[in-house]
Scaffold this motif. Structure first.
Motif, PDB file in Angstrom:
ATOM      1  N   GLY A   1       0.828  -1.204   0.000  1.00 49.83           N
ATOM      2  CA  GLY A   1       0.000   0.000   0.000  1.00 49.83           C
ATOM      3  C   GLY A   1       0.861   1.253   0.000  1.00 49.83           C
ATOM      4  O   GLY A   1       2.079   1.204  -0.216  1.00 49.83           O
ATOM      5  N   ALA A   2       0.225   2.384   0.273  1.00 49.94           N
ATOM      6  CA  ALA A   2       0.959   3.640   0.261  1.00 49.94           C
ATOM      7  C   ALA A   2       2.022   3.676   1.365  1.00 49.94           C
ATOM      8  O   ALA A   2       3.012   4.404   1.255  1.00 49.94           O
ATOM      9  CB  ALA A   2      -0.013   4.812   0.410  1.00 49.94           C
ATOM     10  N   MET A   3       1.807   2.880   2.408  1.00 52.65           N
ATOM     11  CA  MET A   3       2.783   2.867   3.496  1.00 52.65           C
ATOM     12  C   MET A   3       4.188   2.490   2.998  1.00 52.65           C
ATOM     13  O   MET A   3       5.197   3.049   3.462  1.00 52.65           O
ATOM     14  CB  MET A   3       2.326   1.860   4.551  1.00 52.65           C
ATOM     15  N   ALA A   4       4.233   1.570   2.041  1.00 53.93           N
ATOM     16  CA  ALA A   4       5.533   1.136   1.517  1.00 53.93           C
ATOM     17  C   ALA A   4       6.290   2.300   0.865  1.00 53.93           C
ATOM     18  O   ALA A   4       7.520   2.330   0.880  1.00 53.93           O
ATOM     19  CB  ALA A   4       5.339   0.004   0.505  1.00 53.93           C
TER      20      ALA A   4
ATOM     21  N   LEU B   1       1.663   8.841  -3.244  1.00 48.72           N
ATOM     22  CA  LEU B   1       1.315   9.287  -1.900  1.00 48.72           C
ATOM     23  C   LEU B   1       2.447   8.879  -0.946  1.00 48.72           C
ATOM     24  O   LEU B   1       2.743   7.697  -0.804  1.00 48.72           O
ATOM     25  CB  LEU B   1      -0.001   8.618  -1.496  1.00 48.72           C
ATOM     26  N   VAL B   2       3.096   9.872  -0.331  1.00 51.74           N
ATOM     27  CA  VAL B   2       4.185   9.573   0.612  1.00 51.74           C
ATOM     28  C   VAL B   2       4.030  10.468   1.838  1.00 51.74           C
ATOM     29  O   VAL B   2       3.279  11.429   1.818  1.00 51.74           O
ATOM     30  CB  VAL B   2       5.589   9.860   0.012  1.00 51.74           C
ATOM     31  N   GLU B   3       4.755  10.138   2.904  1.00 49.23           N
ATOM     32  CA  GLU B   3       4.744  10.984   4.096  1.00 49.23           C
ATOM     33  C   GLU B   3       6.185  11.341   4.433  1.00 49.23           C
ATOM     34  O   GLU B   3       6.876  10.592   5.121  1.00 49.23           O
ATOM     35  CB  GLU B   3       4.050  10.242   5.234  1.00 49.23           C
ATOM     36  N   GLU B   4       6.596  12.493   3.913  1.00 49.01           N
ATOM     37  CA  GLU B   4       7.994  12.884   4.052  1.00 49.01           C
ATOM     38  C   GLU B   4       8.432  13.003   5.512  1.00 49.01           C
ATOM     39  O   GLU B   4       9.567  12.712   5.848  1.00 49.01           O
ATOM     40  CB  GLU B   4       8.231  14.217   3.320  1.00 49.01           C
ATOM     41  N   ASP B   5       7.494  13.422   6.376  1.00 48.79           N
ATOM     42  CA  ASP B   5       7.811  13.577   7.807  1.00 48.79           C
ATOM     43  C   ASP B   5       8.208  12.264   8.468  1.00 48.79           C
ATOM     44  O   ASP B   5       8.792  12.279   9.548  1.00 48.79           O
ATOM     45  CB  ASP B   5       6.572  14.096   8.569  1.00 48.79           C
ATOM     46  N   SER B   6       7.823  11.165   7.858  1.00 44.06           N
ATOM     47  CA  SER B   6       8.060   9.868   8.509  1.00 44.06           C
ATOM     48  C   SER B   6       9.244   9.109   7.928  1.00 44.06           C
ATOM     49  O   SER B   6       9.460   7.950   8.271  1.00 44.06           O
ATOM     50  CB  SER B   6       6.801   8.996   8.416  1.00 44.06           C
TER      51      SER B   6
ATOM     52  N   ASP C   1       4.560   9.195 -12.317  1.00 41.80           N
ATOM     53  CA  ASP C   1       4.138   7.865 -11.861  1.00 41.80           C
ATOM     54  C   ASP C   1       3.535   7.931 -10.454  1.00 41.80           C
ATOM     55  O   ASP C   1       4.132   8.516  -9.543  1.00 41.80           O
ATOM     56  CB  ASP C   1       5.341   6.904 -11.763  1.00 41.80           C
ATOM     57  N   LYS C   2       2.409   7.272 -10.323  1.00 41.70           N
ATOM     58  CA  LYS C   2       1.841   7.078  -8.985  1.00 41.70           C
ATOM     59  C   LYS C   2       1.812   5.574  -8.723  1.00 41.70           C
ATOM     60  O   LYS C   2       1.269   4.822  -9.531  1.00 41.70           O
ATOM     61  CB  LYS C   2       0.410   7.603  -8.923  1.00 41.70           C
ATOM     62  N   ILE C   3       2.388   5.167  -7.601  1.00 38.17           N
ATOM     63  CA  ILE C   3       2.351   3.743  -7.241  1.00 38.17           C
ATOM     64  C   ILE C   3       0.938   3.431  -6.739  1.00 38.17           C
ATOM     65  O   ILE C   3       0.450   4.077  -5.810  1.00 38.17           O
ATOM     66  CB  ILE C   3       3.380   3.423  -6.140  1.00 38.17           C
ATOM     67  N   VAL C   4       0.275   2.455  -7.390  1.00 36.80           N
ATOM     68  CA  VAL C   4      -1.127   2.170  -7.058  1.00 36.80           C
ATOM     69  C   VAL C   4      -1.364   0.740  -6.578  1.00 36.80           C
ATOM     70  O   VAL C   4      -2.460   0.420  -6.114  1.00 36.80           O
ATOM     71  CB  VAL C   4      -2.045   2.464  -8.264  1.00 36.80           C
TER      72      VAL C   4
END
Ligand code: ADP
Ligand code: MG
Length: 402
Positions: free
Chosen positions: A227-230, A245-250, A295-298
Protein backbone atom coordinates in the motif's frame (compact mmCIF):
# COMPACT_ATOMS: atom_id res chain seq x y z
CA UNK A 1 -9.73 -9.87 32.62
CA UNK A 2 -13.01 -8.02 32.18
CA UNK A 3 -16.52 -9.25 32.84
CA UNK A 4 -18.60 -10.14 29.84
CA UNK A 5 -22.32 -10.60 29.33
CA UNK A 6 -21.89 -14.36 29.74
CA UNK A 7 -20.86 -13.71 33.37
CA UNK A 8 -24.30 -12.21 34.08
CA UNK A 9 -26.97 -14.60 35.32
CA UNK A 10 -29.58 -15.01 32.58
CA UNK A 11 -32.47 -14.98 35.02
CA UNK A 12 -31.26 -11.66 36.47
CA UNK A 13 -31.66 -10.07 33.01
CA UNK A 14 -35.39 -10.68 32.78
CA UNK A 15 -37.30 -7.43 33.14
CA UNK A 16 -34.12 -5.34 33.51
CA UNK A 17 -33.33 -2.40 31.27
CA UNK A 18 -29.90 -2.87 29.70
CA UNK A 19 -28.06 -0.04 27.93
CA UNK A 20 -25.93 -1.39 25.07
CA UNK A 21 -23.32 0.59 23.16
CA UNK A 22 -23.08 -0.86 19.66
CA UNK A 23 -21.06 0.28 16.66
CA UNK A 24 -23.69 0.96 14.01
CA UNK A 25 -21.43 3.41 12.19
CA UNK A 26 -22.36 1.94 8.80
CA UNK A 27 -22.20 3.46 5.31
CA UNK A 28 -25.55 4.80 4.06
CA UNK A 29 -26.55 5.14 0.43
CA UNK A 30 -29.64 7.17 -0.42
CA UNK A 31 -31.15 6.58 3.01
CA UNK A 32 -30.45 2.85 3.10
CA UNK A 33 -27.78 0.82 4.88
CA UNK A 34 -25.16 0.00 2.23
CA UNK A 35 -23.17 -2.52 4.29
CA UNK A 36 -24.72 -4.26 7.29
CA UNK A 37 -21.73 -6.28 8.57
CA UNK A 38 -21.65 -4.27 11.78
CA UNK A 39 -25.34 -4.85 12.38
CA UNK A 40 -25.16 -8.61 11.85
CA UNK A 41 -22.08 -8.73 14.11
CA UNK A 42 -24.16 -7.32 16.99
CA UNK A 43 -27.10 -9.71 16.59
CA UNK A 44 -25.82 -12.45 18.97
CA UNK A 45 -25.62 -9.97 21.87
CA UNK A 46 -29.03 -8.48 21.09
CA UNK A 47 -30.65 -11.90 20.80
CA UNK A 48 -29.08 -13.03 24.05
CA UNK A 49 -30.42 -10.00 25.94
CA UNK A 50 -33.81 -9.83 24.31
CA UNK A 51 -34.23 -13.61 24.58
CA UNK A 52 -33.54 -13.41 28.32
CA UNK A 53 -36.34 -10.84 28.64
CA UNK A 54 -34.22 -7.73 29.03
CA UNK A 55 -35.41 -4.34 27.71
CA UNK A 56 -32.61 -3.35 25.37
CA UNK A 57 -31.65 0.31 24.82
CA UNK A 58 -29.11 0.71 22.00
CA UNK A 59 -26.72 3.63 21.63
CA UNK A 60 -24.49 4.25 18.61
CA UNK A 61 -22.80 7.03 16.70
CA UNK A 62 -22.92 7.41 12.92
CA UNK A 63 -20.45 9.57 11.04
CA UNK A 64 -19.31 12.93 12.37
CA UNK A 65 -22.29 15.27 12.84
CA UNK A 66 -20.11 17.29 15.27
CA UNK A 67 -22.65 17.69 18.05
CA UNK A 68 -25.58 18.74 15.88
CA UNK A 69 -28.72 16.97 14.66
CA UNK A 70 -27.63 16.63 11.03
CA UNK A 71 -30.40 14.63 9.27
CA UNK A 72 -28.06 12.77 6.90
CA UNK A 73 -26.47 11.10 9.95
CA UNK A 74 -29.76 9.89 11.41
CA UNK A 75 -29.88 6.29 12.65
CA UNK A 76 -33.50 5.89 11.41
CA UNK A 77 -32.49 3.77 8.35
CA UNK A 78 -30.33 1.65 10.65
CA UNK A 79 -33.29 0.93 12.93
CA UNK A 80 -35.25 -0.27 9.89
CA UNK A 81 -32.50 -2.59 8.69
CA UNK A 82 -31.90 -3.89 12.22
CA UNK A 83 -35.59 -4.79 12.53
CA UNK A 84 -35.32 -6.84 9.32
CA UNK A 85 -32.24 -8.64 10.63
CA UNK A 86 -33.78 -9.33 14.04
CA UNK A 87 -37.06 -10.41 12.48
CA UNK A 88 -39.03 -8.19 14.84
CA UNK A 89 -39.77 -4.53 15.52
CA UNK A 90 -37.12 -2.07 16.73
CA UNK A 91 -38.45 1.02 18.46
CA UNK A 92 -36.59 4.06 17.17
CA UNK A 93 -36.37 6.98 19.60
CA UNK A 94 -35.76 9.84 17.19
CA UNK A 95 -33.98 12.24 19.52
CA UNK A 96 -31.34 12.62 22.18
CA UNK A 97 -31.69 16.22 23.38
CA UNK A 98 -34.66 16.00 25.71
CA UNK A 99 -33.38 13.58 28.37
CA UNK A 100 -36.73 13.46 30.22
CA UNK A 101 -38.54 12.53 27.04
CA UNK A 102 -35.98 9.84 26.18
CA UNK A 103 -36.35 8.40 29.70
CA UNK A 104 -40.16 8.40 29.34
CA UNK A 105 -39.95 6.49 26.05
CA UNK A 106 -37.52 3.96 27.55
CA UNK A 107 -39.88 3.46 30.50
CA UNK A 108 -42.57 2.31 28.05
CA UNK A 109 -40.49 -0.65 26.80
CA UNK A 110 -41.72 -4.14 27.55
CA UNK A 111 -39.61 -7.22 28.35
CA UNK A 112 -37.57 -8.39 25.37
CA UNK A 113 -38.16 -5.19 23.38
CA UNK A 114 -35.29 -3.48 21.53
CA UNK A 115 -35.03 0.31 21.13
CA UNK A 116 -32.44 2.39 19.29
CA UNK A 117 -31.76 5.99 20.30
CA UNK A 118 -30.78 8.62 17.76
CA UNK A 119 -27.09 9.25 16.95
CA UNK A 120 -25.04 9.85 20.12
CA UNK A 121 -22.88 12.36 18.26
CA UNK A 122 -25.87 14.68 17.80
CA UNK A 123 -24.81 15.82 21.28
CA UNK A 124 -21.50 17.69 21.74
CA UNK A 125 -21.00 15.97 25.11
CA UNK A 126 -20.47 12.60 23.41
CA UNK A 127 -16.98 13.11 22.01
CA UNK A 128 -16.12 15.48 24.90
CA UNK A 129 -16.88 12.57 27.28
CA UNK A 130 -19.20 14.80 29.31
CA UNK A 131 -19.90 13.12 32.70
CA UNK A 132 -23.41 14.59 32.91
CA UNK A 133 -24.38 13.09 29.57
CA UNK A 134 -22.82 9.74 30.53
CA UNK A 135 -24.81 9.78 33.79
CA UNK A 136 -28.08 10.49 31.99
CA UNK A 137 -27.53 7.48 29.69
CA UNK A 138 -26.50 5.34 32.67
CA UNK A 139 -29.74 6.42 34.36
CA UNK A 140 -31.75 4.68 31.64
CA UNK A 141 -30.84 1.15 32.79
CA UNK A 142 -29.36 -1.17 35.39
CA UNK A 143 -26.55 -2.74 33.36
CA UNK A 144 -24.21 -1.39 30.67
CA UNK A 145 -22.99 -3.65 27.89
CA UNK A 146 -20.25 -2.33 25.62
CA UNK A 147 -20.25 -4.21 22.32
CA UNK A 148 -18.72 -1.41 20.24
CA UNK A 149 -15.23 -2.73 19.55
CA UNK A 150 -14.92 -0.28 16.65
CA UNK A 151 -14.80 2.68 19.07
CA UNK A 152 -13.10 0.92 21.99
CA UNK A 153 -10.00 3.07 21.42
CA UNK A 154 -11.97 6.24 22.17
CA UNK A 155 -12.98 7.59 25.58
CA UNK A 156 -16.42 9.02 24.79
CA UNK A 157 -19.51 9.60 26.96
CA UNK A 158 -21.31 6.54 25.54
CA UNK A 159 -18.28 4.26 25.98
CA UNK A 160 -15.82 4.80 28.85
CA UNK A 161 -17.93 7.60 30.40
CA UNK A 162 -21.08 5.50 30.52
CA UNK A 163 -19.21 2.52 32.02
CA UNK A 164 -17.89 4.73 34.82
CA UNK A 165 -21.30 6.33 35.40
CA UNK A 166 -23.00 2.93 35.59
CA UNK A 167 -20.44 1.72 38.11
CA UNK A 168 -20.80 4.96 40.11
CA UNK A 169 -24.48 4.17 40.63
CA UNK A 170 -23.68 0.61 41.71
CA UNK A 171 -24.27 -1.14 38.39
CA UNK A 172 -21.90 -3.16 36.26
CA UNK A 173 -20.36 -2.52 32.87
CA UNK A 174 -19.55 -5.64 30.83
CA UNK A 175 -18.31 -6.63 27.38
CA UNK A 176 -20.84 -7.87 24.85
CA UNK A 177 -20.37 -11.04 22.81
CA UNK A 178 -18.86 -9.20 19.84
CA UNK A 179 -16.38 -7.30 22.01
CA UNK A 180 -15.37 -10.54 23.71
CA UNK A 181 -14.96 -12.33 20.37
CA UNK A 182 -12.84 -9.54 18.89
CA UNK A 183 -10.54 -9.63 21.91
CA UNK A 184 -10.29 -13.40 21.85
CA UNK A 185 -9.06 -13.43 18.25
CA UNK A 186 -6.77 -10.42 18.45
CA UNK A 187 -5.28 -11.20 21.85
CA UNK A 188 -4.83 -14.90 21.09
CA UNK A 189 -3.00 -14.05 17.90
CA UNK A 190 -0.77 -11.67 19.81
CA UNK A 191 -0.12 -13.47 23.07
CA UNK A 192 0.73 -16.95 21.99
CA UNK A 193 0.89 -17.11 18.20
CA UNK A 194 1.59 -20.33 16.34
CA UNK A 195 4.66 -19.66 14.20
CA UNK A 196 5.59 -18.59 11.65
CA UNK A 197 3.64 -15.42 12.52
CA UNK A 198 3.27 -12.97 9.63
CA UNK A 199 2.00 -9.40 9.85
CA UNK A 200 0.79 -7.55 6.77
CA UNK A 201 0.36 -3.77 6.78
CA UNK A 202 -0.87 -1.51 4.02
CA UNK A 203 -3.44 1.16 3.33
CA UNK A 204 -3.26 4.91 3.11
CA UNK A 205 -3.22 6.11 6.72
CA UNK A 206 0.53 6.07 6.95
CA UNK A 207 0.97 8.26 10.01
CA UNK A 208 -1.65 6.35 11.98
CA UNK A 209 -0.01 3.02 11.37
CA UNK A 210 3.71 3.56 11.02
CA UNK A 211 3.89 3.62 14.83
CA UNK A 212 2.52 0.08 15.03
CA UNK A 213 5.20 -1.18 12.67
CA UNK A 214 7.69 -1.07 15.53
CA UNK A 215 5.39 -2.92 17.93
CA UNK A 216 4.58 -5.53 15.27
CA UNK A 217 8.26 -6.03 14.47
CA UNK A 218 8.76 -7.11 18.07
CA UNK A 219 6.20 -9.91 17.70
CA UNK A 220 6.11 -11.28 14.17
CA UNK A 221 8.55 -13.43 12.21
CA UNK A 222 7.94 -11.38 9.08
CA UNK A 223 6.22 -8.09 8.43
CA UNK A 224 5.06 -7.54 4.85
CA UNK A 225 4.45 -3.91 3.95
CA UNK A 226 2.44 -2.75 0.94
CA UNK A 227 0.00 0.00 0.00
CA UNK A 228 0.96 3.64 0.26
CA UNK A 229 2.78 2.87 3.50
CA UNK A 230 5.53 1.14 1.52
CA UNK A 231 6.19 4.35 -0.42
CA UNK A 232 7.61 6.11 2.62
CA UNK A 233 10.05 3.23 3.07
CA UNK A 234 11.03 3.55 -0.59
CA UNK A 235 11.88 7.20 0.08
CA UNK A 236 13.96 6.12 3.06
CA UNK A 237 15.84 3.73 0.76
CA UNK A 238 16.64 6.65 -1.53
CA UNK A 239 14.28 5.65 -4.37
CA UNK A 240 12.31 8.12 -6.45
CA UNK A 241 8.58 7.71 -5.70
CA UNK A 242 7.40 9.98 -8.52
CA UNK A 243 3.97 11.45 -7.71
CA UNK A 244 2.98 8.72 -5.24
CA UNK A 245 1.32 9.29 -1.90
CA UNK A 246 4.18 9.57 0.61
CA UNK A 247 4.74 10.98 4.10
CA UNK A 248 7.99 12.88 4.05
CA UNK A 249 7.81 13.58 7.81
CA UNK A 250 8.06 9.87 8.51
CA UNK A 251 11.13 9.07 6.40
CA UNK A 252 13.53 9.07 9.38
CA UNK A 253 11.18 6.85 11.31
CA UNK A 254 10.94 4.48 8.33
CA UNK A 255 14.74 4.32 8.21
CA UNK A 256 15.03 3.39 11.87
CA UNK A 257 12.27 0.79 11.53
CA UNK A 258 14.23 -0.81 8.69
CA UNK A 259 17.24 -1.02 10.99
CA UNK A 260 15.14 -2.52 13.77
CA UNK A 261 13.44 -5.02 11.47
CA UNK A 262 16.35 -6.18 9.37
CA UNK A 263 15.31 -9.21 7.32
CA UNK A 264 11.97 -9.43 9.08
CA UNK A 265 10.70 -6.29 7.38
CA UNK A 266 9.77 -7.20 3.81
CA UNK A 267 9.03 -4.47 1.27
CA UNK A 268 7.65 -4.82 -2.26
CA UNK A 269 10.24 -5.48 -4.98
CA UNK A 270 8.05 -4.18 -7.81
CA UNK A 271 4.92 -2.05 -8.21
CA UNK A 272 2.15 -1.01 -10.55
CA UNK A 273 2.28 2.65 -11.56
CA UNK A 274 -0.06 4.94 -13.48
CA UNK A 275 -0.19 8.66 -14.17
CA UNK A 276 -3.96 8.71 -13.95
CA UNK A 277 -6.09 7.23 -11.15
CA UNK A 278 -9.26 6.03 -12.88
CA UNK A 279 -11.09 2.75 -13.43
CA UNK A 280 -10.01 2.50 -17.05
CA UNK A 281 -6.32 3.13 -16.37
CA UNK A 282 -3.81 0.57 -17.64
CA UNK A 283 -1.02 0.50 -15.05
CA UNK A 284 2.57 -0.46 -15.87
CA UNK A 285 4.77 -2.83 -13.87
CA UNK A 286 8.10 -1.36 -12.77
CA UNK A 287 10.85 -2.37 -10.35
CA UNK A 288 10.70 -0.39 -7.09
CA UNK A 289 13.72 1.67 -8.15
CA UNK A 290 12.15 2.41 -11.55
CA UNK A 291 9.48 4.95 -10.48
CA UNK A 292 9.73 8.56 -11.68
CA UNK A 293 7.98 11.74 -12.81
CA UNK A 294 4.19 11.53 -12.93
CA UNK A 295 4.14 7.87 -11.86
CA UNK A 296 1.84 7.08 -8.98
CA UNK A 297 2.35 3.74 -7.24
CA UNK A 298 -1.13 2.17 -7.06
CA UNK A 299 -0.52 -1.51 -6.24
CA UNK A 300 2.19 -4.07 -5.55
CA UNK A 301 3.62 -5.73 -8.68
CA UNK A 302 3.42 -9.39 -9.83
CA UNK A 303 6.76 -10.44 -8.34
CA UNK A 304 5.75 -8.99 -4.98
CA UNK A 305 2.36 -10.72 -5.19
CA UNK A 306 4.16 -14.05 -5.59
CA UNK A 307 6.72 -13.28 -2.86
CA UNK A 308 4.13 -12.13 -0.31
CA UNK A 309 1.73 -14.98 -1.14
CA UNK A 310 4.44 -17.56 -0.58
CA UNK A 311 5.28 -16.16 2.86
CA UNK A 312 1.59 -16.01 3.80
CA UNK A 313 0.83 -19.56 2.65
CA UNK A 314 3.66 -20.88 4.86
CA UNK A 315 2.39 -19.01 7.96
CA UNK A 316 0.46 -20.32 10.96
CA UNK A 317 -0.72 -16.94 12.26
CA UNK A 318 -1.53 -13.95 10.06
CA UNK A 319 -2.65 -10.45 11.01
CA UNK A 320 -3.57 -8.17 8.12
CA UNK A 321 -4.45 -4.49 8.23
CA UNK A 322 -4.67 -2.29 5.16
CA UNK A 323 -4.96 -3.05 1.43
CA UNK A 324 -1.93 -3.41 -0.86
CA UNK A 325 -3.16 -0.82 -3.37
CA UNK A 326 -6.10 1.33 -4.45
CA UNK A 327 -8.22 -1.83 -4.58
CA UNK A 328 -11.51 0.08 -4.99
CA UNK A 329 -10.59 0.46 -8.67
CA UNK A 330 -10.40 -2.77 -10.69
CA UNK A 331 -7.07 -2.09 -12.44
CA UNK A 332 -5.35 -1.62 -9.06
CA UNK A 333 -7.04 -4.44 -7.10
CA UNK A 334 -4.99 -7.46 -8.10
CA UNK A 335 -2.34 -7.22 -5.37
CA UNK A 336 -4.91 -6.92 -2.59
CA UNK A 337 -7.03 -9.76 -4.00
CA UNK A 338 -3.95 -12.01 -4.27
CA UNK A 339 -3.12 -11.36 -0.59
CA UNK A 340 -6.73 -12.04 0.44
CA UNK A 341 -6.64 -15.38 -1.41
CA UNK A 342 -3.30 -16.34 0.13
CA UNK A 343 -4.66 -15.61 3.62
CA UNK A 344 -7.77 -17.69 2.87
CA UNK A 345 -5.61 -20.58 1.58
CA UNK A 346 -3.54 -20.49 4.77
CA UNK A 347 -6.74 -20.53 6.87
CA UNK A 348 -8.07 -23.50 4.89
CA UNK A 349 -5.04 -25.46 6.04
CA UNK A 350 -5.57 -24.47 9.67
CA UNK A 351 -3.74 -21.17 10.09
CA UNK A 352 -5.31 -18.37 12.15
CA UNK A 353 -5.97 -15.39 9.85
CA UNK A 354 -7.31 -12.17 11.36
CA UNK A 355 -8.25 -9.15 9.26
CA UNK A 356 -8.51 -5.70 10.87
CA UNK A 357 -9.68 -2.51 9.25
CA UNK A 358 -12.78 -1.49 7.35
CA UNK A 359 -11.06 -1.33 3.98
CA UNK A 360 -9.25 -4.63 4.44
CA UNK A 361 -12.55 -6.26 5.38
CA UNK A 362 -14.13 -4.88 2.21
CA UNK A 363 -11.17 -6.19 0.21
CA UNK A 364 -11.64 -9.69 1.62
CA UNK A 365 -15.30 -9.58 0.57
CA UNK A 366 -14.37 -8.30 -2.83
CA UNK A 367 -11.99 -11.23 -3.27
CA UNK A 368 -14.89 -13.50 -2.31
CA UNK A 369 -13.04 -15.13 0.62
CA UNK A 370 -14.80 -13.46 3.57
CA UNK A 371 -16.09 -16.78 4.92
CA UNK A 372 -12.75 -18.58 4.62
CA UNK A 373 -10.68 -16.32 6.89
CA UNK A 374 -10.79 -16.92 10.65
CA UNK A 375 -12.00 -13.49 11.70
CA UNK A 376 -12.76 -10.12 10.13
CA UNK A 377 -12.60 -7.47 12.83
CA UNK A 378 -15.21 -4.70 13.01
CA UNK A 379 -12.57 -2.29 14.29
CA UNK A 380 -9.76 -0.81 12.20
CA UNK A 381 -8.38 1.84 14.54
CA UNK A 382 -9.13 -0.22 17.63
CA UNK A 383 -7.41 -3.36 16.32
CA UNK A 384 -4.37 -1.34 15.28
CA UNK A 385 -4.13 0.24 18.74
CA UNK A 386 -4.42 -3.18 20.34
CA UNK A 387 -1.68 -4.56 18.07
CA UNK A 388 0.53 -1.65 19.06
CA UNK A 389 0.08 -2.59 22.71
CA UNK A 390 -2.05 0.43 23.67
CA UNK A 391 -4.87 0.01 26.17
CA UNK A 392 -8.41 0.66 24.94
CA UNK A 393 -10.49 3.01 27.16
CA UNK A 394 -13.76 1.33 26.09
CA UNK A 395 -12.41 -1.92 27.47
CA UNK A 396 -10.36 -0.69 30.43
CA UNK A 397 -13.47 1.03 31.85
CA UNK A 398 -15.40 -2.25 32.20
CA UNK A 399 -15.94 -4.18 35.43
CA UNK A 400 -13.06 -6.48 36.39
CA UNK A 401 -13.71 -10.18 36.61
CA UNK A 402 -12.75 -11.39 40.08
P1 ADP B 1 -8.03 0.09 6.57
O1 ADP B 1 -9.39 0.74 6.51
O2 ADP B 1 -8.06 -1.35 6.08
O3 ADP B 1 -7.40 0.25 7.91
P2 ADP B 1 -6.76 2.42 5.40
O4 ADP B 1 -8.00 3.18 5.69
O5 ADP B 1 -5.52 2.76 6.12
O6 ADP B 1 -7.06 0.84 5.53
O7 ADP B 1 -6.40 2.55 3.88
C1 ADP B 1 -7.26 2.12 2.87
C2 ADP B 1 -7.07 2.97 1.67
O8 ADP B 1 -5.73 2.98 1.24
C3 ADP B 1 -7.88 2.48 0.50
O9 ADP B 1 -8.89 3.41 0.24
C4 ADP B 1 -6.86 2.42 -0.65
O10 ADP B 1 -7.35 2.96 -1.85
C5 ADP B 1 -5.72 3.25 -0.13
N1 ADP B 1 -4.43 2.90 -0.71
C6 ADP B 1 -3.82 1.71 -0.69
N2 ADP B 1 -2.66 1.74 -1.40
C7 ADP B 1 -2.54 2.98 -1.88
C8 ADP B 1 -1.56 3.65 -2.69
N3 ADP B 1 -0.48 3.00 -3.13
N4 ADP B 1 -1.77 4.95 -3.00
C9 ADP B 1 -2.86 5.58 -2.56
N5 ADP B 1 -3.81 5.03 -1.79
C10 ADP B 1 -3.66 3.75 -1.45
MG1 MG C 1 -10.02 2.88 6.34
Amino acid sequence: MKKSITDIDRSWLSGRTVVVRVDFNVPLDEGRVADDHRLTASIPTLELLSGAGARVVLLSHLGRPDGEAVPEFSLAPVAERLAELLGGPVRFIPEQHDAANVAAEVAELVDGQVALLENTRYLPGETANDPGLAASWAGLGELFVNDAFGVAHRAHASTAGLAEAMMAKGGEAVAGLLMAKELRYLEDALKNPARPFTGILGGAKISGKIGVVSAMLGRVDQLLIGGAMANTFFLAMGFDTGSSLVEEDSVDLARSLMEQGGDRLVLPVDCLVTDEISDDAVPRTVARDGVSGDDKIVDIGPETRALFSEVIRASQTILWNGPMGIFELDPFAEGTVAIARAVADACDRGALGVIGGGDSGAAVDRAGVGDRVSHVSTGGGASIKLLAGASLPGLESLTDKV
